[in-house]
Write a protein that holds these residues in place. Sequence first.
Motif, PDB file in Angstrom:
ATOM      1  N   THR A   6     -16.541 -21.100 -20.473  1.00 40.05           N
ATOM      2  CA  THR A   6     -15.132 -21.366 -20.764  1.00 40.05           C
ATOM      3  C   THR A   6     -14.409 -20.053 -21.062  1.00 40.05           C
TER       4      THR A   6
ATOM      5  N   PRO B 151      -5.340 -21.734 -20.402  1.00 37.36           N
ATOM      6  CA  PRO B 151      -5.706 -21.538 -18.991  1.00 37.36           C
ATOM      7  C   PRO B 151      -7.005 -20.748 -18.866  1.00 37.36           C
ATOM      8  N   LEU B 152      -7.810 -21.169 -17.884  1.00 39.72           N
ATOM      9  CA  LEU B 152      -9.030 -20.410 -17.606  1.00 39.72           C
ATOM     10  C   LEU B 152      -8.681 -18.993 -17.169  1.00 39.72           C
ATOM     11  N   CYS B 153      -9.542 -18.068 -17.517  1.00 36.24           N
ATOM     12  CA  CYS B 153      -9.325 -16.675 -17.141  1.00 36.24           C
ATOM     13  C   CYS B 153      -9.507 -16.519 -15.642  1.00 36.24           C
ATOM     14  N   GLY B 154      -8.458 -16.051 -14.930  1.00 30.26           N
ATOM     15  CA  GLY B 154      -8.515 -15.908 -13.479  1.00 30.26           C
ATOM     16  C   GLY B 154      -9.570 -14.934 -13.024  1.00 30.26           C
TER      17      GLY B 154
ATOM     18  N   VAL C 251     -13.671 -28.391 -19.611  1.00 33.80           N
ATOM     19  CA  VAL C 251     -12.798 -27.811 -18.593  1.00 33.80           C
ATOM     20  C   VAL C 251     -12.109 -28.950 -17.865  1.00 33.80           C
TER      21      VAL C 251
ATOM     22  N   ASN D  50      -8.942 -29.510 -15.081  1.00 33.08           N
ATOM     23  CA  ASN D  50      -7.884 -29.022 -14.173  1.00 33.08           C
ATOM     24  C   ASN D  50      -7.576 -27.539 -14.399  1.00 33.08           C
ATOM     25  N   GLU D  51      -8.635 -26.708 -14.324  1.00 33.52           N
ATOM     26  CA  GLU D  51      -8.506 -25.254 -14.459  1.00 33.52           C
ATOM     27  C   GLU D  51      -7.925 -24.853 -15.807  1.00 33.52           C
ATOM     28  N   GLN D  52      -8.174 -25.675 -16.823  1.00 34.96           N
ATOM     29  CA  GLN D  52      -7.791 -25.369 -18.198  1.00 34.96           C
ATOM     30  C   GLN D  52      -8.959 -25.701 -19.111  1.00 34.96           C
TER      31      GLN D  52
ATOM     32  N   LEU E 141     -12.987 -16.539 -13.161  1.00 38.52           N
ATOM     33  CA  LEU E 141     -13.184 -17.535 -12.116  1.00 38.52           C
ATOM     34  C   LEU E 141     -13.451 -16.873 -10.775  1.00 38.52           C
ATOM     35  N   ASN E 142     -12.711 -15.798 -10.464  1.00 37.51           N
ATOM     36  CA  ASN E 142     -12.932 -15.099  -9.194  1.00 37.51           C
ATOM     37  C   ASN E 142     -14.303 -14.460  -9.150  1.00 37.51           C
TER      38      ASN E 142
END
Length: 729
Positions: free
Chosen positions: A603, A720-723, A647, A649-651, A726-727
């Motif tokens: 997370t 919000p999830l850390c972009g 988690v 919806n990307e949050q 995630l990448n």
Amino acid sequence: MRLIFGLYLLFGLFTLPALQAQPTADVLTLPLDEILPDEYWRFKAGNNPAWASPSFNDRQWINSSPTSLLLQNQPLWQTGQGWFRLPFRIEKPLVGLELQLNINQFGTSEWYLDGRKIATLKPSVKGWAASQRTLQTLSFQLADTNQHLLAVHYSFQPEPVYYAATGQEPFEITAYIASQASQSMVNWHRLITGLTFCLLSVFALLSVLHLLFYKANPSQVVNKWQGLAMLCLGLGTLLDALGDFPVNLTTYSLISLVCELTCYLGCGFLLRAVYQYLNQPVGWLFRVLIGSLVVIFIYSLWIDNPSSILMSVVLCTLLFDYVRVSWLGKKQATADAQLPWKSLKVAFYALLGSPLVLILLIVMGQSENLDVFVYVTLLLVAVAFLSIPLGFSLSLVSDYTQTHQALRQNLQQVEQLSRQTLAQEQEKQYLLAEQNQTLERLVHQRTAALEESLGELRSTQHQLIQAEKMATLGKLTKGIVDRILNPLNYINNFSLNAQELLQEMQTANQKYLATIPAEEQDDLNDTATMLAQNLTKIHEHGNSTARILQDMRKLLKERSSTLVVTDLNPYVTQHIDTALQKAKAKYPSLSVQLDLQLSPQATPVHLLPVEFSEILASLVDNTCYTLAEKSHREKEFEARLEVRTQVVNEQVQLQVRDNGRGIPAREASQLFNPFFTTKPTAKGTGLGLFMSKDVVEYLNGQMQIESVEDHYTEVTILLPLCGEALNAA
């Protein structure tokens, strides 16, 4: 239609003298497959059983047939019952055969043959429908060709009628050989049903067709008149068929009224349509004919059935006017204008075919086969009847087709010009398409760049707004906090010193109580008690104000500007435990069961570690406070604290839930307002949730509270999830 059918049936019957046995002056030789003739019947109103005897002399009775209309037989209509007598004999080939009478009856009847009662015929229902029309049969045999007597005691229930010319007769009798009766009846009803269905279908189709034509092109008024004519004639055909169903006299009179009205209207509309189609002016003859129809209808409605001579004159005049206008159209040069006259020729040839069929049957030696003549005559009359409206409708359809063809030719010319223009425009369209594709590609690229810039601008704007808000709040409160906090500390300290001095003063006064009167001692004690209470209140409110000012200092404290990517699961575990230990020290009697439900997946979120740890500490402190309050009220209460992460919806969703005393619904909307608290003034400042929500929104997150009083409180934080994380994953 029924009048034409009746005329042709009478024509067929009276032109077949060779097919019938010649009766004597007073006795009928029973015919087969025919309605028994009228002139042999005798009638008398009333009821006397002796009238059934063959020996009774009925010479004084009136000549009246059971097929005469009820309203025209006044003695029967007034009394509601009477006797019909018919002397008859049979031909020698019928001796010993079983004969069957088919009786189409309205009302109730008792049948006597040579004074012996052979049947009672009545409807199967009672009450208002006791006089319905029914079709029944009775059978008998005769052993000789002598004269016999058929006597009928007839009765019905008089009912009010809406139409003075209601065509309801007591009964009709048709004789058959019993073995042939069923097939003859089936053939006859099939023919009548087929003709009715054919007429109804044609009229319905033509009415819909012409009314749709009129709706599509209102300038063609002739389609309106023809559509209304077909609609009225179709409705009249339907009502005429409904009149054969078993209904009472009142209902039958209403059906007859509407049926006759629609037939008159249909004839008037049809004649008006021919005038309109052939562009003939409406003259005095047309107006006289329409006026005659109105007068006849009013006479039939209020007085009586008009005479057949008058009806024949009016119908012949209508036909004459139709023929006259059609003849004028025949003289025109156009082929469509001649179609109404051609339809009249078809009707004339169809009517001429009926006597030709009769002559052909006589020549072929088939004079006994009357059914063939009747059936063919009915078919020819139906063809003649339909040829007039069908011919006229074909005229209108042909005219509509020519108009449609002209429009189609114009459309073809327009399409040809369009193809030529299209061929010239194809090259331009091709160039325009290439340019459009290039422009769309450039617009898409520019739009993507603008959307990216807009997203960055919104993020920067949000951060600037938050920073400006905090800066403005700091400017307003920085000087106030510094100037008030120091004097407030003096007030708190001096209130404690004053309490100590008051206690010392009370101790010193104990030595001199004996010298002071009792009343003054009470006043002195009350004053000392009130002073102690005031000093306590001053100290409590001073401490509360000091806590508020200290929280305001936190608001003024410069916030961290560096966001740190943090896995929320271990961070929450560490700081929840720390905050819970501090809260247990504050509430030593409280035992809290902690339930951690952390997401199985990573997370990663952006956090301000120091500020977010203060949020968790504030939530745990609020939870322990409400759990302690509820545990004081409920002895067997088990305090629970649930912390969940997941988690969605990307949050990342963080939920802190307790089973404490909850928050009243009236206070839920004010929880995030600054300086609003559900705790007592001495224990809460009302800035914890306000500062927590401010920090969460700075992190581009959301904070929500859901609570049910006396059950639970649940705080939800969405980050919000850390972009980058995630990448990388």
